[in-house]
Write a protein that holds these residues in place. Structure first.
Motif, PDB file in Angstrom:
ATOM      1  N   ILE A  75       0.822  -1.208   0.000  1.00  0.00           N
ATOM      2  CA  ILE A  75       0.000   0.000   0.000  1.00  0.00           C
ATOM      3  C   ILE A  75       0.861   1.265   0.000  1.00  0.00           C
ATOM      4  CG2 ILE A  75      -1.775   1.293   1.231  1.00  0.00           C
ATOM      5  CD1 ILE A  75      -2.770  -1.239  -0.131  1.00  0.00           C
ATOM      6  N   PRO A  76       1.809   1.436   0.953  1.00  0.00           N
ATOM      7  CA  PRO A  76       2.639   2.648   0.893  1.00  0.00           C
ATOM      8  C   PRO A  76       3.442   2.746  -0.401  1.00  0.00           C
ATOM      9  CG  PRO A  76       3.479   1.086   2.533  1.00  0.00           C
ATOM     10  CD  PRO A  76       2.136   0.621   2.143  1.00  0.00           C
ATOM     11  N   THR A 110       2.409   1.729  -3.310  1.00  0.00           N
ATOM     12  CA  THR A 110       1.450   2.205  -4.315  1.00  0.00           C
ATOM     13  C   THR A 110       1.219   3.710  -4.180  1.00  0.00           C
ATOM     14  OG1 THR A 110       0.338   0.059  -4.273  1.00  0.00           O
ATOM     15  CG2 THR A 110      -0.897   1.913  -5.179  1.00  0.00           C
ATOM     16  N   VAL A 111       1.091   4.178  -2.944  1.00  0.00           N
ATOM     17  CA  VAL A 111       0.914   5.623  -2.731  1.00  0.00           C
ATOM     18  C   VAL A 111       2.113   6.386  -3.244  1.00  0.00           C
ATOM     19  CG1 VAL A 111       0.647   7.400  -0.958  1.00  0.00           C
ATOM     20  CG2 VAL A 111      -0.616   5.244  -0.758  1.00  0.00           C
ATOM     21  N   LEU A 126       2.012   6.598  -6.993  1.00  0.00           N
ATOM     22  CA  LEU A 126       1.017   7.566  -7.463  1.00  0.00           C
ATOM     23  C   LEU A 126       1.516   8.997  -7.323  1.00  0.00           C
ATOM     24  CD1 LEU A 126      -2.228   5.948  -6.008  1.00  0.00           C
ATOM     25  CD2 LEU A 126      -1.570   6.070  -8.412  1.00  0.00           C
ATOM     26  N   VAL A 127       2.212   9.288  -6.222  1.00  0.00           N
ATOM     27  CA  VAL A 127       2.761  10.635  -6.016  1.00  0.00           C
ATOM     28  C   VAL A 127       3.815  10.954  -7.064  1.00  0.00           C
ATOM     29  CG1 VAL A 127       4.103  12.071  -4.437  1.00  0.00           C
ATOM     30  CG2 VAL A 127       2.222  10.678  -3.566  1.00  0.00           C
ATOM     31  N   TRP A 160      -7.639  13.906  -6.225  1.00  0.00           N
ATOM     32  CA  TRP A 160      -7.167  12.841  -5.344  1.00  0.00           C
ATOM     33  C   TRP A 160      -8.165  11.678  -5.216  1.00  0.00           C
ATOM     34  CZ3 TRP A 160     -10.577  11.995  -1.456  1.00  0.00           C
ATOM     35  CH2 TRP A 160     -11.477  13.031  -1.183  1.00  0.00           C
ATOM     36  N   ALA A 206      -7.310   8.215  -7.012  1.00  0.00           N
ATOM     37  CA  ALA A 206      -6.169   7.582  -6.354  1.00  0.00           C
ATOM     38  C   ALA A 206      -6.575   7.010  -4.994  1.00  0.00           C
ATOM     39  CB  ALA A 206      -5.038   8.586  -6.190  1.00  0.00           C
ATOM     40  N   ALA A 207      -7.405   7.761  -4.253  1.00  0.00           N
ATOM     41  CA  ALA A 207      -7.850   7.280  -2.942  1.00  0.00           C
ATOM     42  C   ALA A 207      -8.703   6.024  -3.091  1.00  0.00           C
ATOM     43  CB  ALA A 207      -8.630   8.375  -2.220  1.00  0.00           C
ATOM     44  N   VAL A 210      -6.413   3.062  -3.762  1.00  0.00           N
ATOM     45  CA  VAL A 210      -5.734   2.592  -2.550  1.00  0.00           C
ATOM     46  C   VAL A 210      -6.702   1.798  -1.671  1.00  0.00           C
ATOM     47  CG1 VAL A 210      -4.628   3.329  -0.412  1.00  0.00           C
ATOM     48  CG2 VAL A 210      -3.999   4.409  -2.579  1.00  0.00           C
ATOM     49  N   THR A 222      -6.456  -2.146  -0.666  1.00  0.00           N
ATOM     50  CA  THR A 222      -6.469  -2.554   0.752  1.00  0.00           C
ATOM     51  C   THR A 222      -7.536  -3.619   1.004  1.00  0.00           C
ATOM     52  OG1 THR A 222      -5.723  -0.346   1.417  1.00  0.00           O
ATOM     53  CG2 THR A 222      -6.723  -1.725   3.114  1.00  0.00           C
TER      54      THR A 222
END
Length: 347
Positions: free
Chosen positions: A15-16, A18-19, A22-23, A54, A57-58, A61, A65
């Motif tokens: 997960i982190p 993937t974040v 995306l950033v 956002w 993207a949210a 995520v 999850t």
């Protein structure tokens, strides 16, 4: 919530990552947009992109999850309808049940609420009725015949003292007898020595055969006063705990309730008849049940409705992977649809 394969939760470390991806992708898009020659068009694009940029993207995520949690096979306690159960109604019919602080009287309110309670129980549940005043009496043994229970409820009359312990003892006796009957009816096959003659020898159950299961049982005890006759109700509460029969207790009436009766001089004798919530709460706690207070007929009806829902279901741990997977796929589809819609608006 627990997980059948908790090691799969290590995948949540993605997960982190993937974040972060995306950033980084977002920053590359911004550097490319700076070289765009049409500045007036660029200003409009940036403004549209800023609003809700956002959200896709949210959603992505959250979808990832949910899918990863589903891969760990989550287990949750969920309500499952019971197939069978025995419910014993134990109702106080002492003279104080004629008090009118619960409209129209405590007795009539109890009869109506119990009738509604029967409507909320599954048809396969067996219901019995025990009443108590100076002594206890079994009016209806456990049965699926709701009309028999309703007829017995309609015939109740309030008179005498409060033998709460005897009423609870009688209900537990009935439950024990029903359990023994169920075990006898569902007992596994037995074997005897074929070479024996005369009186049969001892029987043995077939090896490896499990003991027959008996339906669960609960007791609903409604009373409007303190125990004034018969045995100790707290000893019966301990017996209920040992039998695994939770006792749900209901204290009917208000602290200011009074009973009006004619006296020998032609007047009216007023006798205070407050309920005994402390004793009923102790009985419920000892037997692993629950205590309720019902100062009005509406409260009493709500209590019985709640008990009908509570008794009709049992909490059971079930795998809920399907729910997490479905949620993940829906979030993933929403993220894709929103991203495609926003991309279609770009010049």
């Amino acid at each position: 919530m627990t997980f059948a394969t908790p090691l799969a939760l290590l995948a949540l470390l993605l997960i982190p990552l993937t974040v972060l991806a995306l950033v980084l992708a977002r920053r590359r898009r911004i550097r490319y947009a700076i070289r765009y020659p049409a500045l007036d068009v660029l200003a409009g694009v940036v403004e549209r992109e800023r609003r809700g940029r956002w959200i896709p993207a949210a959603l992505l995520v959250l979808a990832l999850t949910a899918l990863l949690l589903g891969a760990a096979k989550p287990m949750a306690r969920v309500p499952v309808p019971r197939d069978e159960a025995t419910v014993m109604l134990v109702i106080d019919v002492s003279g104080s049940m004629n008090a009118d602080d619960v409209e129209p009287t405590r007795m009539e309110a109890a009869q109506r609420a119990a009738g509604r309670f029967l409507d909320r129980l599954p048809a396969r549940f067996q219901v019995g009725l025990v009443t108590f005043s100076n002594e206890a009496e079994t009016l209806v043994p456990p049965t699926t015949d709701r009309d028999a229970v309703r007829s017995a409820l309609a015939s109740l009359n309030a008179n005498g003292g409060t033998a709460m312990g005897d009423g609870l003892a009688r209900a537990l006796d009935v439950i024990e007898a029903a359990r023994q009957q169920a075990i006898g009816a569902n007992s596994p096959p037995t074997t005897t020595d074929p070479n024996a003659s005369g009186t049969p020898g001892p029987t043995t159950t077939t090896p490896g055969t499990a003991q027959p299961a008996v339906p669960p049982a609960v007791t609903l005890l409604l009373s409007d006063g303190a125990n004034s006759a018969g045995g100790d109700p707290f000893l019966q509460a301990e017996r209920a705990r040992q039998l695994k029969v939770p006792v749900y207790t209901i204290a009917l009436g208000t602290a200011g309730g009074v009973l009006r009766q004619p006296n020998a001089f032609g007047g009216t004798r007023i006798q205070p008849v407050p309920p005994d919530p402390d004793s009923l709460a102790r009985i419920a706690e000892t037997s692993s049940g629950r205590f309720f207070q019902a100062p009005t007929s509406e409260n009493l009806t709500a209590v019985y409705d709640s008990l009908g829902s509570r008794i009709g279901f049992r909490m059971e741990e079930r795998e809920v992977t399907v729910a997490f997977t479905a949620a993940g796929l829906l979030l993933l589809a929403a993220a894709g649809a929103l991203r495609a819609r926003r991309g279609a608006r770009l010049p």
